[in-house]
Design a protein around this motif. Structure first.
Motif, PDB file in Angstrom:
ATOM      1  N   VAL A 161     -35.216  14.079 -10.347  1.00  0.00           N
ATOM      2  CA  VAL A 161     -35.009  12.848 -11.122  1.00  0.00           C
ATOM      3  C   VAL A 161     -33.512  12.539 -11.182  1.00  0.00           C
ATOM      4  CG1 VAL A 161     -35.366  11.670 -13.321  1.00  0.00           C
ATOM      5  CG2 VAL A 161     -37.049  13.344 -12.520  1.00  0.00           C
ATOM      6  N   THR A 162     -33.162  11.305 -10.873  1.00  0.00           N
ATOM      7  CA  THR A 162     -31.776  10.863 -10.981  1.00  0.00           C
ATOM      8  C   THR A 162     -31.659   9.879 -12.131  1.00  0.00           C
ATOM      9  OG1 THR A 162     -31.458  11.101  -8.593  1.00  0.00           O
ATOM     10  CG2 THR A 162     -29.854   9.751  -9.790  1.00  0.00           C
ATOM     11  N   TRP A 163     -30.775  10.188 -13.077  1.00  0.00           N
ATOM     12  CA  TRP A 163     -30.593   9.350 -14.263  1.00  0.00           C
ATOM     13  C   TRP A 163     -29.313   8.529 -14.125  1.00  0.00           C
ATOM     14  CZ3 TRP A 163     -34.290   9.124 -18.014  1.00  0.00           C
ATOM     15  CH2 TRP A 163     -35.217  10.173 -18.080  1.00  0.00           C
ATOM     16  N   SER A 164     -29.344   7.302 -14.624  1.00  0.00           N
ATOM     17  CA  SER A 164     -28.146   6.470 -14.657  1.00  0.00           C
ATOM     18  C   SER A 164     -28.206   5.551 -15.863  1.00  0.00           C
ATOM     19  CB  SER A 164     -28.016   5.645 -13.372  1.00  0.00           C
ATOM     20  OG  SER A 164     -29.122   4.755 -13.243  1.00  0.00           O
ATOM     21  N   ILE A 165     -27.050   4.984 -16.229  1.00  0.00           N
ATOM     22  CA  ILE A 165     -26.982   4.082 -17.383  1.00  0.00           C
ATOM     23  C   ILE A 165     -25.951   3.004 -17.104  1.00  0.00           C
ATOM     24  CG2 ILE A 165     -25.245   5.456 -18.615  1.00  0.00           C
ATOM     25  CD1 ILE A 165     -26.718   4.738 -21.229  1.00  0.00           C
ATOM     26  N   GLU A 166     -26.206   1.807 -17.599  1.00  0.00           N
ATOM     27  CA  GLU A 166     -25.254   0.711 -17.441  1.00  0.00           C
ATOM     28  C   GLU A 166     -25.317  -0.211 -18.650  1.00  0.00           C
ATOM     29  OE1 GLU A 166     -26.213  -1.835 -14.193  1.00  0.00           O
ATOM     30  OE2 GLU A 166     -28.367  -1.856 -14.634  1.00  0.00           O
ATOM     31  N   ASN A 167     -24.167  -0.785 -18.997  1.00  0.00           N
ATOM     32  CA  ASN A 167     -24.122  -1.756 -20.083  1.00  0.00           C
ATOM     33  C   ASN A 167     -24.903  -3.005 -19.691  1.00  0.00           C
ATOM     34  OD1 ASN A 167     -22.416  -0.031 -21.435  1.00  0.00           O
ATOM     35  ND2 ASN A 167     -20.620  -1.341 -21.347  1.00  0.00           N
ATOM     36  N   THR A 168     -25.580  -3.602 -20.677  1.00  0.00           N
ATOM     37  CA  THR A 168     -26.217  -4.909 -20.454  1.00  0.00           C
ATOM     38  C   THR A 168     -25.640  -5.946 -21.411  1.00  0.00           C
ATOM     39  OG1 THR A 168     -28.057  -4.222 -21.892  1.00  0.00           O
ATOM     40  CG2 THR A 168     -28.368  -3.983 -19.520  1.00  0.00           C
ATOM     41  N   SER A 169     -24.590  -5.581 -22.139  1.00  0.00           N
ATOM     42  CA  SER A 169     -23.874  -6.528 -22.986  1.00  0.00           C
ATOM     43  C   SER A 169     -22.379  -6.322 -22.772  1.00  0.00           C
ATOM     44  CB  SER A 169     -24.234  -6.334 -24.463  1.00  0.00           C
ATOM     45  OG  SER A 169     -23.804  -5.065 -24.922  1.00  0.00           O
ATOM     46  N   GLU A 170     -21.602  -7.319 -23.120  1.00  0.00           N
ATOM     47  CA  GLU A 170     -20.163  -7.250 -22.929  1.00  0.00           C
ATOM     48  C   GLU A 170     -19.523  -6.322 -23.966  1.00  0.00           C
ATOM     49  OE1 GLU A 170     -17.873  -8.474 -20.704  1.00  0.00           O
ATOM     50  OE2 GLU A 170     -19.665  -8.859 -19.500  1.00  0.00           O
ATOM     51  N   TYR A 204     -20.934   2.640 -28.659  1.00  0.00           N
ATOM     52  CA  TYR A 204     -20.239   1.431 -29.077  1.00  0.00           C
ATOM     53  C   TYR A 204     -21.277   0.311 -29.178  1.00  0.00           C
ATOM     54  CZ  TYR A 204     -16.217  -1.697 -29.543  1.00  0.00           C
ATOM     55  OH  TYR A 204     -15.281  -2.576 -30.027  1.00  0.00           O
ATOM     56  N   GLY A 205     -21.176  -0.516 -30.227  1.00  0.00           N
ATOM     57  CA  GLY A 205     -22.192  -1.537 -30.475  1.00  0.00           C
ATOM     58  C   GLY A 205     -22.487  -2.408 -29.268  1.00  0.00           C
ATOM     59  N   GLY A 206     -23.772  -2.546 -28.933  1.00  0.00           N
ATOM     60  CA  GLY A 206     -24.174  -3.368 -27.793  1.00  0.00           C
ATOM     61  C   GLY A 206     -25.502  -2.899 -27.229  1.00  0.00           C
ATOM     62  N   THR A 207     -25.793  -3.298 -26.002  1.00  0.00           N
ATOM     63  CA  THR A 207     -27.046  -2.915 -25.351  1.00  0.00           C
ATOM     64  C   THR A 207     -26.764  -2.311 -23.979  1.00  0.00           C
ATOM     65  OG1 THR A 207     -27.332  -5.148 -24.431  1.00  0.00           O
ATOM     66  CG2 THR A 207     -28.408  -4.669 -26.541  1.00  0.00           C
ATOM     67  N   ALA A 208     -27.667  -1.448 -23.552  1.00  0.00           N
ATOM     68  CA  ALA A 208     -27.532  -0.782 -22.254  1.00  0.00           C
ATOM     69  C   ALA A 208     -28.920  -0.510 -21.696  1.00  0.00           C
ATOM     70  CB  ALA A 208     -26.738   0.517 -22.389  1.00  0.00           C
ATOM     71  N   CYS A 221     -35.427   2.360 -19.664  1.00  0.00           N
ATOM     72  CA  CYS A 221     -35.469   2.383 -21.124  1.00  0.00           C
ATOM     73  C   CYS A 221     -34.305   1.524 -21.621  1.00  0.00           C
ATOM     74  CB  CYS A 221     -35.341   3.812 -21.663  1.00  0.00           C
ATOM     75  SG  CYS A 221     -35.219   3.896 -23.474  1.00  0.00           S
ATOM     76  N   ASN A 222     -34.588   0.566 -22.480  1.00  0.00           N
ATOM     77  CA  ASN A 222     -33.555  -0.287 -23.052  1.00  0.00           C
ATOM     78  C   ASN A 222     -32.962   0.371 -24.293  1.00  0.00           C
ATOM     79  OD1 ASN A 222     -33.853  -2.423 -21.161  1.00  0.00           O
ATOM     80  ND2 ASN A 222     -35.686  -3.093 -22.233  1.00  0.00           N
ATOM     81  N   VAL A 223     -31.646   0.373 -24.379  1.00  0.00           N
ATOM     82  CA  VAL A 223     -30.934   1.037 -25.476  1.00  0.00           C
ATOM     83  C   VAL A 223     -30.166  -0.006 -26.288  1.00  0.00           C
ATOM     84  CG1 VAL A 223     -29.219   2.783 -26.082  1.00  0.00           C
ATOM     85  CG2 VAL A 223     -30.671   3.107 -24.060  1.00  0.00           C
ATOM     86  N   THR A 224     -30.327   0.046 -27.596  1.00  0.00           N
ATOM     87  CA  THR A 224     -29.565  -0.821 -28.496  1.00  0.00           C
ATOM     88  C   THR A 224     -28.761   0.062 -29.435  1.00  0.00           C
ATOM     89  OG1 THR A 224     -31.271  -2.544 -28.438  1.00  0.00           O
ATOM     90  CG2 THR A 224     -29.678  -2.634 -30.245  1.00  0.00           C
TER      91      THR A 224
END
Length: 505
Positions: A161-170, A204-208, A221-224
């Motif tokens: 399994v390869t995991w990754s994460i990216e911001n979806t908000s500024e 930090y406040g936002g979404t990823a 998985c959406n993160v808030t």
């Protein structure tokens, strides 16, 4: 004569008619119409079927004294109650005898239609289990974490399994080469019992969005992350200057003479050296960091450097470029990082460095102090620092490192009157390090004044929880265009010697 004969004949006729009317019964036309017949004269049955015949008189059923008979019992039989049963293909005549009169019904028996068998449905193929991500959406506060895993038929997929994460908000751009601040961190534990699990830490406040890739497929998985420390609204920085009088003695050799090299260095910085005594009046920069909320994650710590970045610029080609307020953010960040430290009561010591809390603290200090060249040395220093912070936390509670804020002292359990850190730049600088280039000194000492400080104008804002000033060296990196706390100086902040007995005050 004729009349008498006529009357006599008429009387005789009337007498005859009266006799007839009395002796002949009246015939009912209704009774004459009630014929006897079978309920069916012709029947067609399939082999195995049955049908009942009824002998009726008018609408009335005749049920007694009837004899039933089949002309061909192999084809059809009839019982005493008139029930016909079809036996095999062919023809037969059923006769009902009643009061010596016969009534018949012709029966034709046909082969039974073969019932179309209900097809047995093909078994529904069992769908192979598919991988599933444990959560498709999570909400976190800064500093909180959730564990994600990819499962197959209820079991954690531990490899591949390869995991990754990216911001979806500024988010704001971090200091120098740090890039955008990250909404959340993704960490994978090396512990055997944690294999295959991904720790998602709110930063930090936002979404990823977290993505797990396995066997060519992706699962998300959406993160808030809720809003936490905001450097623009939760920090105010005030700069000023103060004059400090330097007065101290140098170390001497066996003959009572100070090191000539050290004397020359101090004289170059404007100090007056008489024998071993060093004196100087020095204008020093002062910074007050006033917090309404403290940063407690790696990304929030990074944001301290964004706000102060405008004050970090160093003109390396000018020997005397005036007042420079750079470097205070490194001291403030070290103090905030120490305050972010927590130690769970049930935590096993060997596992702390491989837990979300341990990862966060280590990364905070690495960011503030810069990467070490020797990982072994870094690990030893970090372990020592964690041991110190653990001791402070266990002996003084979560207020242990609030000693650096205004109004915190041992008599009020180190509870600050306000989250203000007062710092001043040391009256002398340190020679340029190997990684620093240019003619202007870019390595300084930053102090947090204790209640014994000799900076008289700072006494009102001095920390009351410890006596002598605490300092760290700060160094400016031309490569990264930012200040760092130099080497292992952060351990001057994390040292476990804050408590001061009342009688020594």
């Amino acid at each position: 004569m004729k009349t008498g004969k006529y009357l006599k004949g008429l009387s005789l006729l009337l007498a005859i008619m009266m006799i007839l009317s009395i002796s002949v019964p009246k015939i009912s036309t209704g009774a004459a119409s009630k014929k006897i017949k079978l309920s069916s004269k012709k029947l067609t049955l399939e082999v195995g079927a049955s049908k009942s015949l009824v002998l009726k008189k008018g609408k009335s059923k005749i049920s007694k004294k009837i004899k039933w008979k089949s002309s061909n019992k192999k084809v059809a039989t009839i019982n005493s109650k008139g029930k016909i049963t079809a036996k095999k293909k062919g023809k037969a005549t059923i006769t009902a005898t009643y009061k010596k009169k016969k009534y018949t019904c012709k029966v034709t028996v046909k082969a039974a239609n073969k019932a179309t068998p209900t097809p047995t449905p093909a078994p529904t193929p069992t769908e192979a289990p598919k991988p599933m991500i444990s959560k498709t959406a999570i909400s976190l506060n800064p500093g909180q974490y959730e564990v994600l895993e990819l499962t197959l038929d209820g079991d954690t997929i531990k490899t591949g399994v390869t995991w990754s994460i990216e911001n979806t908000s500024e988010t704001p751009t971090g200091p120098a080469s740090a890039g955008k601040l990250e909404v959340a961190h993704l960490r994978e534990s090396s512990r055997i019992d944690d294999r295959g699990k991904a720790y998602i830490i709110g930063e930090y406040g936002g979404t990823a969005k977290v993505t797990a890739t396995y066997d060519g497929n992706t699962y998300t998985c959406n993160v808030t992350v809720a809003k936490g420390f905001d450097v623009k609204s939760d920090l105010k920085i005030e700069y000023s200057t103060t004059t400090i009088f330097i007065d101290f003695n140098l170390k001497t050799d066996g003959s009572g003479n100070p090191d000539p090299k050290e004397v020359a260095e101090l004289q170059e910085q404007g100090c007056e050296v008489t024998g071993k005594r060093v004196t100087k009046y020095q204008v020093c920069e002062v910074a007050k960091y006033k917090f309404t909320k403290l940063p407690k994650t790696v990304e929030e710590i990074k944001s301290l450097f964004i706000e102060a970045e405008k004050d970090d610029t160093v003109d390396l080609e000018k020997k005397d470029a005036g007042v420079n307020y750079g470097g205070f953010n490194a001291m403030a960040a070290n103090i905030c990082a120490a305050n972010a430290f927590t130690w769970p009561a049930n935590a096993a010591d060997p596992h702390y460095s491989n837990s979300p809390q341990g990862w966060e603290i280590k990364e905070m200090f690495e960011f503030i102090n810069g990467p070490y060249k020797d990982d072994d040395i870094a690990n030893v220093q970090m372990t020592t620092a964690i041991d110190s912070m653990k001791a402070v936390y266990q002996s003084m509670g979560e207020n242990g490192y609030k000693v650096y804020f205004k109004g915190a002292k041992h008599t009020n359990n180190y509870t600050p009157s306000e989250y203000t850190i007062t710092m001043y730049k040391g009256p002398y600088y340190i020679k340029e390090q190997d990684t620093i280039t240019g003619t202007r000194p870019t390595t300084y000492m930053i102090f947090v004044p204790g209640y014994e400080t000799n900076a008289s104008s700072l006494v009102s804002d001095a920390c009351e929880g410890f006596g002598s000033d605490r300092y760290i060296d700060v160094a400016y990196s031309t490569k990264d265009a930012r200040w760092y706390s130099f080497k292992n100086n952060f351990m001057h902040i994390t040292a476990n010697d804050h408590k001061v007995p009342e009688e020594t005050r």
